[in-house]
Every structure is written in C-alpha cells, then in structure tokens.
Design a protein around this motif. Structure first.
Motif, short mmCIF file in Angstrom:
data_model
loop_
_atom_site.label_atom_id
_atom_site.label_comp_id
_atom_site.label_asym_id
_atom_site.label_seq_id
_atom_site.Cartn_x
_atom_site.Cartn_y
_atom_site.Cartn_z
N ASP A 174 -2.55 4.37 -1.16
CA ASP A 174 -1.42 5.19 -0.44
C ASP A 174 -0.04 4.89 -0.34
OD1 ASP A 174 -3.62 7.08 -0.11
OD2 ASP A 174 -4.38 6.39 1.56
N ASP A 175 -0.03 3.48 -0.06
CA ASP A 175 1.35 3.17 0.04
C ASP A 175 2.29 3.07 -1.37
OD1 ASP A 175 -0.01 1.08 -1.12
OD2 ASP A 175 0.47 -0.48 0.10
N ALA A 176 1.44 3.12 -2.33
CA ALA A 176 2.03 3.15 -3.51
C ALA A 176 2.54 4.78 -4.11
CB ALA A 176 1.27 2.88 -4.78
N VAL A 177 1.70 5.55 -3.46
CA VAL A 177 2.06 7.30 -3.46
C VAL A 177 3.23 7.22 -2.60
CG1 VAL A 177 1.34 9.36 -3.05
CG2 VAL A 177 -0.27 7.97 -4.16
N ASP A 178 3.20 6.70 -1.41
CA ASP A 178 4.42 7.00 -0.56
C ASP A 178 5.73 6.28 -1.09
OD1 ASP A 178 2.58 7.94 1.37
OD2 ASP A 178 2.48 6.10 2.53
N HIS A 179 5.53 5.44 -1.81
CA HIS A 179 6.81 4.78 -2.34
C HIS A 179 7.42 5.66 -3.57
CE1 HIS A 179 9.78 1.92 -3.98
NE2 HIS A 179 8.89 1.67 -5.06
N LEU A 180 6.24 6.13 -4.50
CA LEU A 180 6.97 7.09 -5.49
C LEU A 180 7.48 8.28 -4.82
CD1 LEU A 180 3.79 6.50 -8.21
CD2 LEU A 180 6.02 5.59 -7.82
N VAL A 181 6.96 8.82 -4.01
CA VAL A 181 7.31 10.21 -3.12
C VAL A 181 8.75 9.77 -2.40
CG1 VAL A 181 7.11 11.63 -0.98
CG2 VAL A 181 5.04 11.13 -2.38
N ARG A 182 9.01 8.62 -2.03
CA ARG A 182 10.38 8.34 -1.31
C ARG A 182 11.22 8.37 -2.48
NH1 ARG A 182 7.46 5.10 2.41
NH2 ARG A 182 7.80 3.33 1.04
N LEU A 183 11.26 7.73 -3.49
CA LEU A 183 12.19 7.69 -4.59
C LEU A 183 12.21 8.77 -5.51
CD1 LEU A 183 10.82 4.02 -6.36
CD2 LEU A 183 12.50 4.60 -4.83
N ALA A 184 11.26 10.00 -5.33
CA ALA A 184 11.50 11.06 -6.16
C ALA A 184 12.52 12.01 -5.46
CB ALA A 184 10.00 11.90 -6.11
N GLY A 185 12.63 11.83 -4.09
CA GLY A 185 13.68 12.46 -3.53
C GLY A 185 13.72 14.19 -3.62
N GLY A 186 12.43 14.66 -3.57
CA GLY A 186 12.25 16.21 -3.80
C GLY A 186 12.42 16.42 -5.35
N ASP A 187 12.23 15.42 -6.20
CA ASP A 187 12.11 15.93 -7.61
C ASP A 187 10.76 15.82 -8.21
OD1 ASP A 187 12.40 15.72 -10.60
OD2 ASP A 187 14.65 15.31 -10.36
N ALA A 188 10.11 16.78 -8.44
CA ALA A 188 8.75 16.64 -9.16
C ALA A 188 8.82 15.88 -10.44
CB ALA A 188 8.15 18.15 -9.33
N ARG A 189 9.88 16.31 -11.52
CA ARG A 189 9.60 15.66 -12.45
C ARG A 189 9.94 14.10 -12.44
NH1 ARG A 189 13.00 19.03 -14.88
NH2 ARG A 189 14.93 18.08 -13.98
N ARG A 190 10.78 13.74 -11.44
CA ARG A 190 11.25 12.34 -11.29
C ARG A 190 9.82 11.50 -10.98
NH1 ARG A 190 15.73 11.06 -7.29
NH2 ARG A 190 17.06 12.14 -8.68
N SER A 191 9.06 12.33 -9.89
CA SER A 191 7.83 11.69 -9.30
C SER A 191 6.77 11.35 -10.55
CB SER A 191 7.29 12.58 -8.37
OG SER A 191 6.70 13.78 -8.91
N LEU A 192 6.72 12.38 -11.44
CA LEU A 192 5.62 12.10 -12.76
C LEU A 192 6.34 11.01 -13.67
CD1 LEU A 192 4.89 15.95 -13.49
CD2 LEU A 192 3.59 14.27 -12.13
N THR A 193 7.64 10.86 -13.66
CA THR A 193 7.94 9.98 -14.63
C THR A 193 7.70 8.55 -13.92
OG1 THR A 193 9.90 11.42 -15.21
CG2 THR A 193 10.16 8.96 -15.52
N TYR A 194 7.98 8.37 -12.64
CA TYR A 194 7.65 7.06 -11.84
C TYR A 194 5.99 6.96 -12.11
CZ TYR A 194 12.46 6.89 -10.10
OH TYR A 194 13.79 7.04 -10.05
#
Length: 418
Positions: A174-194
């Motif tokens: 869960d904390d890894a997901v939270d980290h990726l969500v924060r870094l994505a900044g509302g960008d779905a494509r960026r979240s998938l890249t990460y």
C-alpha cells in the motif's frame, strides 16, 4: 491499459454522466468535432480512441509536433476519399494542437466544416489563447480535470491485475502505491510508467513484490511523507504561508519544494499565493498581487513541472517584499460594522440621478464633481451617516505604503473638511 469504453475511463465524471455531450456523441454515433483541454495523462488520446472504436470510425492520429500543412491536408483528403468511396467516417486526432501555426489550423477547417472528418484536437494550453476562433466555434470544448488520487490509485490497481498490465504477477504494498500516486500528480500515464519501472526493479531483485524501497529505487525519488488530505497538508501549507509572511524566503522555498515533490496541486499553491499577496503584503508592494496572479496564470498555461519555476519566483518575490496587513484589517473592520447593522441610507447627493424624475426627489442634488475640485478631491460626505467618521484603512509605514499613508491622510482630511 488504455480504456476501451467510456465507462473504463478513469476520472472525468462530468464527461461520463448520462446525457453528457461526450456520451451522446459516442453512443448516438453523431458527427461532431471536439476540442479536449486538460493536463497531460487525463484521457485526451483515450477519448479519441474510444470515440473511434465505439462508433466504428477509422482512427487517424497526427502530431502537431511533427506534422505540417501538407500532412494535415493529406489526412483530410484521404478521409474525404474514404467517405465518398465507401461511407467510412474518420476520426482525426490532432495531439498538441496548440503547437500548430494559424496556417496549419486553417488547413483543418475544410474537413471540419464539410464533416469529412470528426476532429478531436487535444491541448494542454488554454485554447482561447492558442486555437484560432473559427476552429473553436466549430468544435465542442470539453475541459478535462487532473485525476484525483483515488482515480490514479484505481488505474494502478487495475494494471496490477489486468492481463494487459502486470497480470497478477506482482504484489504491491500500500505504501508503494501511495508513493506512485503522489509522484503521478494526477497523470494516469505517468503512474503506469512508474508502475512498470517498479515491476522491472522488483524483477531485477528476483522478487515479485513491489515494496516502498523498490518503488523509490525504480523512479529515483524518495517518498515524501505528505498526505494531501491529512495533517501534513495543513501543517506544511501553514508553515509555507507563515514563512512567506515572516519574509524567510529560504524556509518558504523548502516548503514549496516539499509540496511540489509530494504532488500537491499547483493550482492550490498558486491560489494561496494570490490570497497572501493581498492579506500580508497589500499596498506595501502594489506589484505583489500582479506577481501572484501572473504565477497562477502561468500554472494554468504551462503546467508542471515547468510552472514550478513560476511558483518559485513568486514565492521569493512575496517573501522579500515589505509586509502590511492593512488591507485585510480594513475589510474586516468594514465588514464588522456592516454585520453590526451600521448600514445607513446612501447620502442623497450620491444616489443615481440618471433616470427620469430622480432629481425631483433630491437625488444627486449638491453632488460635488471631484474633477472640478482642487487636487481632484472634493470635500463632501460619501459614507452613510452611521459610519461617516469610520477610518477603516490604516496604512502602515512599510514599503510603498509609507508614501500612500502620507497621501491618504491628506486626502481624508480634505474629504472630511478637516
């Protein structure tokens, strides 16, 4: 992981509701051009793809970065030929349409006007500044919003299990997901890249588990302990504003960096700066509000990460500016009197005297036209009797407000006959 139907689209609830223009366009198989305006990774290309797939149209994509007038005309001519030959309609998707010159945008008009193509143009910049008026008037403008944390989390969760994504081959903490969500900044494509990078890092470690350390290593960004909905959000924001108010530019930059790195909405940061410019600086530096508003506009026009520079410039400028709370004190004092019932009638000489019969009831009688008075300031009563002696605005002696203070005191004496 690109959504195949409108119902699979993450976020953008305002566009997916029953009866919305986009749903009518897709489900009603209508021919209408769209202009999609929104931040990166919010679904602009996806909407064009869904429109093509669900309506059975041919999908053609051109990029404003690499295509010229010749390519645009060729795509429209091919679409017209297909329509004449077999009745097949074409969705022409133009990405980054704001990068097109006026001539290139003009080349799109025949295809749109004659409905040879269903144009779907995407832009991250304000189309009222970057798209020609004839194209704007012939297109339905749809505004896409940045995805919420829950939207991005749903995208990641789906990609972990979906056969088109990681197909359940990995577990993610869960904390890894939270980290990726924060870094994505509302960008779905960026979240998938990460997410893909994190999965690769886990594999290189011989593991099928993506923990926080793996996620941090994969994207080379340490996790910032910052909950945009919790105490950290309010604590950091409070410290940020108080640092600027206290003129500590270094501390203010630290908190700005924390918010940016944690994926805080830059529009929220900009709004706080605009408020602070009037609340804590006011007329001590009359350019402060201009600076803050310019930064807010830059955030809208440019987007992150580049707009971080505009925010940083505004933060430093506001931090080192002279401070005054005279504006907010004046407003609070005036509102306090109004709320206490001190709302007497407007003096008759100030009332509207333009309509027929107004002068018969005394409106405007005795009004002194300021421009005819010495110094352009006439002695007369402007406020109602109940607050005629109120002195709400009390300028400080800091910055530019020191000269304003001297002038305002002279003006007040003239107006009130002192």
């Amino acid at each position: 992981m690109r959504p195949r139907t409108l119902d699979e689209l993450a976020g953008q609830a305002q566009l997916r509701t029953p009866g919305s223009p986009l749903r009518q366009l897709i489900e009603g198989d209508q021919s209408m051009s769209l202009l999609l305006w929104g931040p990166p990774g919010t679904g602009k290309t996806t909407i064009a793809s869904i429109l093509s797939n669900q309506t059975g149209r041919r999908f053609v994509e051109i990029s404003a970065v690499s295509a010229g007038v010749k390519e645009v005309r060729a795509a429209i001519e091919a679409a017209r030929a297909d329509l004449v030959r077999g009745g097949e309609e074409t969705v022409l998707f133009v990405d980054e349409v704001h990068r097109f010159s006026k001539a290139q945008q003009d080349a799109l008009l025949p295809g749109v006007e004659n409905r040879w193509v269903t144009l779907v143009a995407a832009t991250t910049e304000n189309p009222f500044f970057s798209v020609i008026s004839p194209l704007l008037s012939r297109s339905l403008l749809l505004r896409l919003e940045s995805l919420s944390d829950d939207d991005v989390r749903a995208v990641i969760d789906a990609a972990v299990t979906d056969e088109r994504g990681l197909a359940g081959a990995y577990e993610i903490d869960d904390d890894a997901v939270d980290h990726l969500v924060r870094l994505a900044g509302g960008d779905a494509r960026r979240s998938l890249t990460y997410l893909e990078a994190a999965a690769g890092a886990a594999t290189s470690r011989g593991s099928s588990r993506i923990d926080l350390e793996t996620a941090e290593t994969a994207v080379d960004r340490a996790a910032v302990r910052y909950d945009r909905q919790g105490d950290q959000h309010y604590d950091v924001t409070s410290a940020f504003i108080k640092s600027i108010r206290g003129s500590d530019a270094d501390a203010a930059m630290h908190y700005l960096a924390r918010m940016i790195e944690a994926g805080e909405d830059p529009r929220f940061i900009a709004r706080r700066l605009v408020i602070l410019a009037s609340e804590d600086i006011g007329l001590a530096d009359p350019t402060a509000l201009t600076t803050a508003v310019a930064a807010a506009q830059a955030v809208q026009l440019i987007g992150m990460p580049e707009a971080g520079l505009n925010l940083a410039q505004a933060v430093i400028a506001l931090s080192v500016a002279p401070k005054s709370n005279a504006v907010i004190n004046a407003l609070r004092a005036a509102q306090g009197d109004v709320r206490a019932g001190k709302v007497g009638p407007v003096p008759s000489h100030l009332r509207d005297a333009h309509y027929e019969g107004s002068k018969k009831i005394g409106h405007g009688k005795g009004y002194a036209y300021s421009h005819h008075a010495p110094f352009g300031i006439a002695e007369q009563q402007y406020a109602p009797d109940v607050v005629a002696d109120a002195e709400y605005y009390q300028p400080t002696e800091f910055g530019a407000e020191s000269s304003i203070k001297e002038r305002w005191e002279r003006i007040r004496r003239i107006i009130r006959g002192r």
